[in-house]
Write a protein that holds these residues in place. Structure first.
Motif, PDB file in Angstrom:
ATOM      1  N   GLU A 454       0.931  -1.335   0.035  1.00 61.36           N
ATOM      2  CA  GLU A 454      -0.155   0.209   0.001  1.00 61.36           C
ATOM      3  C   GLU A 454       0.711   1.219  -0.082  1.00 61.36           C
ATOM      4  N   ASN A 455       2.251   1.328   0.680  1.00 62.40           N
ATOM      5  CA  ASN A 455       2.792   2.551   0.741  1.00 62.40           C
ATOM      6  C   ASN A 455       4.393   2.028   1.006  1.00 62.40           C
ATOM      7  N   ALA A 456       5.106   3.198   1.176  1.00 61.88           N
ATOM      8  CA  ALA A 456       6.532   2.906   1.357  1.00 61.88           C
ATOM      9  C   ALA A 456       6.809   2.127   2.547  1.00 61.88           C
ATOM     10  N   GLY A 457       6.035   2.408   3.640  1.00 59.34           N
ATOM     11  CA  GLY A 457       6.257   1.698   4.947  1.00 59.34           C
ATOM     12  C   GLY A 457       6.215   0.160   4.848  1.00 59.34           C
ATOM     13  N   ASN A 458       5.115  -0.325   4.029  1.00 59.41           N
ATOM     14  CA  ASN A 458       4.822  -1.559   3.684  1.00 59.41           C
ATOM     15  C   ASN A 458       6.292  -2.146   3.004  1.00 59.41           C
ATOM     16  N   MET A 459       6.721  -1.408   1.898  1.00 57.74           N
ATOM     17  CA  MET A 459       7.815  -1.815   1.155  1.00 57.74           C
ATOM     18  C   MET A 459       8.855  -2.000   2.166  1.00 57.74           C
ATOM     19  N   ARG A 460       9.231  -1.152   2.859  1.00 56.94           N
ATOM     20  CA  ARG A 460      10.321  -1.335   3.974  1.00 56.94           C
ATOM     21  C   ARG A 460      10.140  -2.374   4.801  1.00 56.94           C
ATOM     22  N   SER A 461       8.875  -2.856   5.393  1.00 59.42           N
ATOM     23  CA  SER A 461       8.662  -3.956   6.017  1.00 59.42           C
ATOM     24  C   SER A 461       8.883  -5.147   5.348  1.00 59.42           C
ATOM     25  N   MET A 462       8.588  -5.225   3.972  1.00 61.38           N
ATOM     26  CA  MET A 462       9.011  -6.420   3.168  1.00 61.38           C
ATOM     27  C   MET A 462      10.664  -6.561   3.014  1.00 61.38           C
ATOM     28  N   LEU A 463      11.281  -5.623   2.688  1.00 64.45           N
ATOM     29  CA  LEU A 463      12.581  -5.591   2.840  1.00 64.45           C
ATOM     30  C   LEU A 463      13.343  -6.082   3.982  1.00 64.45           C
ATOM     31  N   GLU A 464      12.793  -5.378   5.045  1.00 61.89           N
ATOM     32  CA  GLU A 464      13.416  -5.987   6.396  1.00 61.89           C
ATOM     33  C   GLU A 464      13.058  -7.176   6.683  1.00 61.89           C
ATOM     34  N   ALA A 465      12.008  -7.765   6.295  1.00 62.16           N
ATOM     35  CA  ALA A 465      11.529  -9.276   6.637  1.00 62.16           C
ATOM     36  C   ALA A 465      12.477 -10.106   5.686  1.00 62.16           C
ATOM     37  N   LEU A 466      12.902  -9.767   4.612  1.00 62.15           N
ATOM     38  CA  LEU A 466      13.806 -10.474   3.815  1.00 62.15           C
ATOM     39  C   LEU A 466      15.198 -10.508   4.354  1.00 62.15           C
ATOM     40  N   ARG A 467      15.570  -9.457   4.725  1.00 61.01           N
ATOM     41  CA  ARG A 467      16.950  -9.310   5.275  1.00 61.01           C
ATOM     42  C   ARG A 467      17.090 -10.171   6.529  1.00 61.01           C
ATOM     43  N   GLN A 468      15.885 -10.187   7.367  1.00 62.50           N
ATOM     44  CA  GLN A 468      15.945 -10.833   8.609  1.00 62.50           C
ATOM     45  C   GLN A 468      16.078 -12.485   8.284  1.00 62.50           C
ATOM     46  N   ARG A 469      15.707 -12.801   6.984  1.00 59.05           N
ATOM     47  CA  ARG A 469      15.766 -14.395   6.758  1.00 59.05           C
ATOM     48  C   ARG A 469      16.768 -14.553   5.739  1.00 59.05           C
ATOM     49  N   GLN A 470      17.715 -13.736   5.503  1.00 55.36           N
ATOM     50  CA  GLN A 470      18.886 -13.976   4.483  1.00 55.36           C
ATOM     51  C   GLN A 470      18.156 -14.114   3.081  1.00 55.36           C
ATOM     52  N   GLY A 471      17.260 -13.260   2.741  1.00 57.31           N
ATOM     53  CA  GLY A 471      16.512 -13.201   1.466  1.00 57.31           C
ATOM     54  C   GLY A 471      16.609 -12.032   0.697  1.00 57.31           C
TER      55      GLY A 471
END
Length: 624
Positions: A454-471
């Motif tokens: 929906e917004n930039a905050g959502n995208m940052r959450s996705m990038l962080e979730a990938l980072r935490q899982r080595q993705g």
């Protein structure tokens, strides 16, 4: 020296002043916004797409149509294809005007401009990083949604590759992690066997807000023989039953029901007539067409309805008796008409029809959205087939009034989409299921589809979730499927540009419901333009060649829609029994169209009137 007419000289001076003002607007906008972006996010990397997108947003902040007409009349660029190189396009046109007005060339060193060649190269590089190399002689990728039913059909995957698929999509809203792994294995194996590269997109389900369950009713098998227009029999109706003496908890694949034989009954034999009364009490004859182990195929020459408990007996051998059982239960849909009330329950559990003065009711798969619905909020159900408006909030949920259905009313079933146009729902960027599924798909996939961003905050959450899982190595596809995502598209792109491979999917199904079908054509164009300004690849998705994929036939509008997909970097097909045929057709359409169209640029290859076919080796090389 020949003097130019004063009127022409004045027109060129006016164009020069207008373009200089436009350039000033673009440069000042970048100077004002880029520091703000860096202040909000110090890690914001320099990326050509960031500057050029800021230039494009400034360019499109005013109505340029009068200026475009004047530029075109003067034989100059109308800026209508400047998406990938905005500032450079304005400056090049200005330099031509300076030369025509016998003025010295301007010094434009105060701002960084992306040239057309640099913009094209950036888009090509980003597409290569995200989607991989396109196949020979075709510049647009083809993505196919995989069906879990084909997880063990290795030949199907090889035929998809041969037909032209080079990206496979796994929809995490369906099937199970075990099926996803099997699908990924089949793709990798077929890729090795055919020598053709193929990337895998794992599409997260997201907060897919759908209708909840409805009560089950006893199952019914309806047999309908095929007849001609005079009522003469063309083909009998058929059903399969497993004949046995004890009930089974599950049916084998392809079997419609059980035929429970009474104690002492023998097995029916091929060619035997079974006499029975159907659910209406009608006398019917079922002929045993085939017997394979315990599975018998029955054919009927008259229409009949069977439910559990309907008995049958052999005409010739009276001791062969039994009754039908194990017919799967079916859902009874809600019938809704304009003016009806519908309660969207805040509690789970099955819904039901209107009864004793109470309205029809149904639950929602994401119940936390129901208290967020304001009075007067529009609600679209089942891809817009049903429209409603919120009348009031009650202790049981939101009471809706139906405002639109097809003539005669509409049927509402479980697992149908719910959309709330214009409403910003307070939900986490990723659902608990999404976060859990990431752990499964990161080792399997090359790309992850971010549903309902929906917004930039959502995208940052996705990038962080990938980072935490080595993705971090996964490419991210921002699926634009809501009005809010469309309006926040620039900030969504800015949140991920340059950090890892990224692209945009135009998810036209939900998006059409959100913005309205009339506006969809306009919105999908704007998404294409903005993504090109950011030098990001686009996936053209939803119902491309849908009838061909599902039914094996194609309509004329589908040809045109598929041809328009050549302006994107990838076109997505849905799953269906004729997916291979659809890939063949789409491959042919895209290969032909790339000689005529690249993005908004119409290419004027040589035309040969009257020729029935043009050899492929005469097609121009597609732009890279």
């Amino acid at each position: 020296m020949t003097q130019r007419p004063k009127r022409l000289n004045k027109a060129w001076q006016d164009l020069r002043e207008a373009l200089e003002g436009l350039r000033t607007r673009i440069v000042q906008s970048e100077a004002a916004q880029l520091p703000l972006l860096e202040q909000q996010d110090p890690s914001l990397p320099w990326h050509p797409g960031i500057r050029n997108m800021l230039h494009y947003l400034a360019l499109r902040s005013v109505d340029l149509r009068p200026l475009q007409g004047a530029l075109s009349d003067a034989g100059l660029s109308s800026l209508g294809r400047a998406e990938s190189h905005v500032l450079d396009s304005v400056q090049c046109t200005l330099q031509i005007l300076y030369a025509a007005l016998q003025m010295p060339p301007a010094d434009f060193s105060d701002a960084t401009a992306i040239t057309r060649e640099q913009g094209q190269r950036a888009l090509t590089d980003n597409t290569l990083a995200l989607l991989g190399s396109p196949p020979h002689q075709r510049s647009t990728h083809i993505m196919v949604t995989l069906s879990g039913d084909r997880a063990d059909d290795a030949d199907f995957f090889r035929r998809l590759f041969t037909a032209g698929m080079n990206i496979a999509r796994i929809n995490c809203a369906h099937d199970s992690p075990g099926i996803w792994r099997r699908l990924a294995e089949q793709v990798r194996t077929a890729s090795r066997d055919t020598g053709q590269p193929c990337r895998i997109l794992a599409d997260l389900a997201g907060h897919k807000i759908r209708t909840g369950p409805l009560p089950d009713a006893p199952g019914v098998i309806h047999l309908r023989p095929e007849r001609d227009r005079l009522g003469r029999l063309l083909e009998p109706a058929r059903m399969t039953a497993m004949a046995c003496h004890q009930a089974s908890s599950s049916l084998p694949s392809g079997v419609d029901c059980l035929l429970l034989l009474v104690s002492g009954s023998a097995m029916p034999q091929q060619g035997e007539d079974l006499l029975c009364h159907d659910a209406r009490g009608k006398e019917r004859v079922l002929v045993v067409e085939r017997v394979e182990n315990e599975v018998i195929t029955l054919q009927a020459t008259q229409g009949c309805y069977f439910t559990a408990g309907n008995r049958c007996q052999s005409r010739r051998r009276r001791h062969v008796q039994g009754y039908f059982a194990g017919i799967p239960q079916s859902v009874v849909p809600l019938h809704l008409e304009i003016g009806d009330s519908l309660l969207l329950q805040s509690q789970g559990g099955p819904g039901g029809p209107a009864l004793n003065g109470r309205p029809a009711r149904i639950s929602c798969t994401v119940p936390e959205v129901i208290p967020q619905l304001p009075i007067g909020q529009q609600v679209w159900v089942d891809d817009g087939k049903i429209a409603a408006v919120v009348l009031e909030q009650t202790s049981e949920g939101a009471l809706l009034r139906i405002t639109k259905t097809k003539p005669g009313g509409a049927r509402l079933l479980p697992d149908r989409g719910l959309n709330f146009p214009g409403l910003a729902l307070e939900l986490p960027a990723l659902s608990a299921k999404d976060l859990d599924d990431l752990g499964t798909i990161i080792p399997l996939a090359d790309l992850v589809g971010f549903s309902f961003v929906e917004n930039a905050g959502n995208m940052r959450s996705m990038l962080e979730a990938l980072r935490q899982r080595q993705g971090e190595h996964l490419g991210v596809i921002a699926k634009i499927e809501t009005a809010s995502a469309f309006h926040h598209l620039p900030e969504i792109l800015l949140a991920a540009l340059g950090r890892q491979p990224m692209g945009v999917m135009i998810a036209r199904g939900d998006l059409a419901v959100e913005v309205g079908p009339e506006r969809l054509a306009e919105v999908q164009e704007e998404i294409l333009w903005l993504a090109e300004a950011a030098h990001l690849p686009v996936i053209w998705a939803t119902q491309v060649l849908e009838q061909l994929t599902k039914k094996g036939v194609i309509s004329r509008p589908e040809f045109t829609d598929a041809a328009m997909g050549v302006r994107a970097e990838c076109v997505m097909l849905n799953k269906g029994p004729y997916a291979v045929e659809a890939v063949h057709t789409l491959n042919d359409i895209l290969t032909r169209m790339q000689a005529h169209q690249h993005k908004k640029f119409s290419q004027l290859r040589a035309l040969h009137w009257g020729a029935t076919e043009e050899p492929p080796d005469q097609w121009p090389e597609p732009p890279r």
